[in-house]
Design a protein around this motif. Sequence first.
Motif, PDB file in Angstrom:
ATOM      1  N   VAL A 328      49.834   2.485  29.015  1.00 22.80           N
ATOM      2  CA  VAL A 328      48.490   2.611  28.579  1.00 22.80           C
ATOM      3  C   VAL A 328      48.256   1.968  27.093  1.00 22.80           C
ATOM      4  CG1 VAL A 328      46.480   4.162  27.977  1.00 22.80           C
ATOM      5  CG2 VAL A 328      47.625   4.465  30.057  1.00 22.80           C
ATOM      6  N   GLU A 329      49.295   2.253  26.391  1.00 21.16           N
ATOM      7  CA  GLU A 329      49.303   1.768  24.935  1.00 21.16           C
ATOM      8  C   GLU A 329      49.303   0.351  24.943  1.00 21.16           C
ATOM      9  OE1 GLU A 329      52.358   2.503  21.483  1.00 21.16           O
ATOM     10  OE2 GLU A 329      52.086   4.239  22.536  1.00 21.16           O
ATOM     11  N   LEU A 330      50.228  -0.247  25.743  1.00 18.14           N
ATOM     12  CA  LEU A 330      50.167  -1.487  25.775  1.00 18.14           C
ATOM     13  C   LEU A 330      49.134  -2.433  26.128  1.00 18.14           C
ATOM     14  CD1 LEU A 330      52.484  -3.957  25.971  1.00 18.14           C
ATOM     15  CD2 LEU A 330      52.456  -3.635  28.420  1.00 18.14           C
ATOM     16  N   PHE A 331      48.358  -1.699  27.017  1.00 21.11           N
ATOM     17  CA  PHE A 331      47.256  -2.677  27.717  1.00 21.11           C
ATOM     18  C   PHE A 331      46.119  -2.260  26.659  1.00 21.11           C
ATOM     19  CE2 PHE A 331      49.239  -2.023  31.888  1.00 21.11           C
ATOM     20  CZ  PHE A 331      50.127  -3.183  31.686  1.00 21.11           C
ATOM     21  N   VAL A 332      45.996  -0.961  26.001  1.00 20.88           N
ATOM     22  CA  VAL A 332      44.973  -0.659  25.157  1.00 20.88           C
ATOM     23  C   VAL A 332      44.925  -1.884  23.906  1.00 20.88           C
ATOM     24  CG1 VAL A 332      43.966   0.900  23.371  1.00 20.88           C
ATOM     25  CG2 VAL A 332      44.419   1.511  25.448  1.00 20.88           C
ATOM     26  N   ALA A 333      46.274  -2.104  23.492  1.00 23.15           N
ATOM     27  CA  ALA A 333      46.375  -3.207  22.447  1.00 23.15           C
ATOM     28  C   ALA A 333      46.161  -4.415  22.826  1.00 23.15           C
ATOM     29  CB  ALA A 333      47.871  -3.002  22.097  1.00 23.15           C
ATOM     30  N   GLU A 334      46.663  -4.519  23.918  1.00 20.73           N
ATOM     31  CA  GLU A 334      46.258  -6.070  24.537  1.00 20.73           C
ATOM     32  C   GLU A 334      44.745  -6.292  24.706  1.00 20.73           C
ATOM     33  OE1 GLU A 334      47.633  -6.864  28.552  1.00 20.73           O
ATOM     34  OE2 GLU A 334      46.504  -8.770  28.537  1.00 20.73           O
ATOM     35  N   PHE A 335      43.981  -5.425  25.187  1.00 18.95           N
ATOM     36  CA  PHE A 335      42.511  -5.937  25.172  1.00 18.95           C
ATOM     37  C   PHE A 335      41.789  -5.438  23.893  1.00 18.95           C
ATOM     38  CE2 PHE A 335      44.123  -5.393  29.532  1.00 18.95           C
ATOM     39  CZ  PHE A 335      43.850  -6.847  30.023  1.00 18.95           C
ATOM     40  N   ASN A 336      42.416  -4.549  23.099  1.00 18.52           N
ATOM     41  CA  ASN A 336      41.594  -4.495  21.875  1.00 18.52           C
ATOM     42  C   ASN A 336      41.753  -5.848  21.068  1.00 18.52           C
ATOM     43  OD1 ASN A 336      40.872  -1.871  21.392  1.00 18.52           O
ATOM     44  ND2 ASN A 336      42.847  -1.071  20.427  1.00 18.52           N
TER      45      ASN A 336
END
Length: 464
Positions: A328-336
């Motif tokens: 989740v952390e990875l994808f949140v950072a990616e889409f942020n």
Amino acid sequence: MLNTLLIVEDEALFGSELTRHYRKAGWEVEWAKDLKEARELLLEHDFEPLLILSDMNLPDGNVLDFMESLQGQVVNTEWLLLTGYGSVPDSVRALRLGAYDFLEKPCEMARLDLVVAAAARSVQAQKRLAQQVRQRFRRYSPEAYVGKSRATQRVREMLARLTRVPFSALIIGGETGTGKGLVARILHYGGKRAENPLIELNCAALPRELLESELFGHEAGAFTGALARHRGLFEQAEGGTLFLDEIGEMSPDLQSKLLKAIEDRKIRRLGSEKEISVDVQILAASHRDLEGMVRRGEFRGDLYHRLSVFKLTLPPLREIKEDLEELVELFVAEFNAKAGKHVKVVPEAAWAELRAHDWPGNVRELRNVIERCVLFAEGPQLPAEWLQLRRNDARGMPADDTATADGVFIPLDGSMALDDMDCYIIRTTLERHDGNVTAAARALGATRETLRYRIRKYGLKESS
Ligand SMILES: Nc1ncnc2c1ncn2[C@@H]1O[C@H](COP(=O)(O)OP(=O)(O)OP(=O)(O)O)[C@@H](O)[C@H]1O
């Protein structure tokens, strides 16, 4: 940054004219009057010219010997050689050493400018490519397969090991969305073949005949419509990797051709007698149970055993929920980063929903869900209302209440693979027609043969 040019020229008049001309045109220019000076500039003063414009014969030697002595030490540069009349026989050697072009002296400045500009474009393109490859190396190291669960750590360890050894074939198993494509990229870009091509082919996407000519290529006239010669993917992947996704969909006769190509390391284009040697690593992926298919006679056992010398099976997300946090952390950072958002907090209510969900579409489904939430976020908090996680009754099947009397509901959020959708449509239609294939085929606008083939493929039941 200024474009940099190294001029190696012993004729004082011509050297200073070139220097003046290119400085005026905006280049950062260094002028070496012999090879010793050129060597010092390149190796000791770390001057990194985009272009080296050099006379062929300098007082202390020949530039070709000089180029040879520098092999591997001066990169991302093009050599442009100025030859005196009659020194053309050296051209073969110069080209072998990587010279971009020759110009005979005396040459017009306008012509020189054209060649210089073209050579500069060529180096810039090479630099861009090298940069992209470097970025890919970083993006696709084993660490890119994220998660702290024991199972994920084991996959990462295996990936690190496999990228260090030369292997000819490997099977990547795992349900849809578990990261088989990502793992294939890690194996290629993390390994020794990284600078050669990675060619991907989804075997389910093409009909049998096209698949064969895609893989092995064809000669002009090999079949109707084969107008020109076509190099197949085996040839295109030379020195690199061929990633065959959905290998379980490949027809048996093509499977035997593939096996022969892997064993002999040779292929033959359709319509050709000539065998061509190929050096290609094969990564084969399938979300289906290939071993079971071998037992049922649906997949060739010999090919399976050849491919499965190494086998990586990726765990489904529902079995590694400890990985949710890092993913989740990875994808949140990616889409942020992609959407210019600033989501920092995932509320406890959202975590509870994420942990309770069964994730039939695995990591791809999670990535899609997080993308939607980040895109709709208004502030630093991940909006839990946009998680919209459905309760799934059967894996890969939408809940029954989503089907309507004369249609079916298919979620397009990555939670169902294409095959699962196909299977679900056929199963539902059959159920609605009490297993009658003729009626179901009519409802689907398909022939009975097509429907029977798929019923067998998915192991469904028809009325006898
Ligand atoms: N462990 C992981 N760490 C980071 N990203 C992951 C991980 N697993 C999957 N992903 C990401 O999830 C998405 C889906 O993965 P991928 O396309 O590789 O799945 P797949 O198994 O090849 O699916 P399919 O069988 O449908 O082709 C990709 O964006 C991939 O980068």
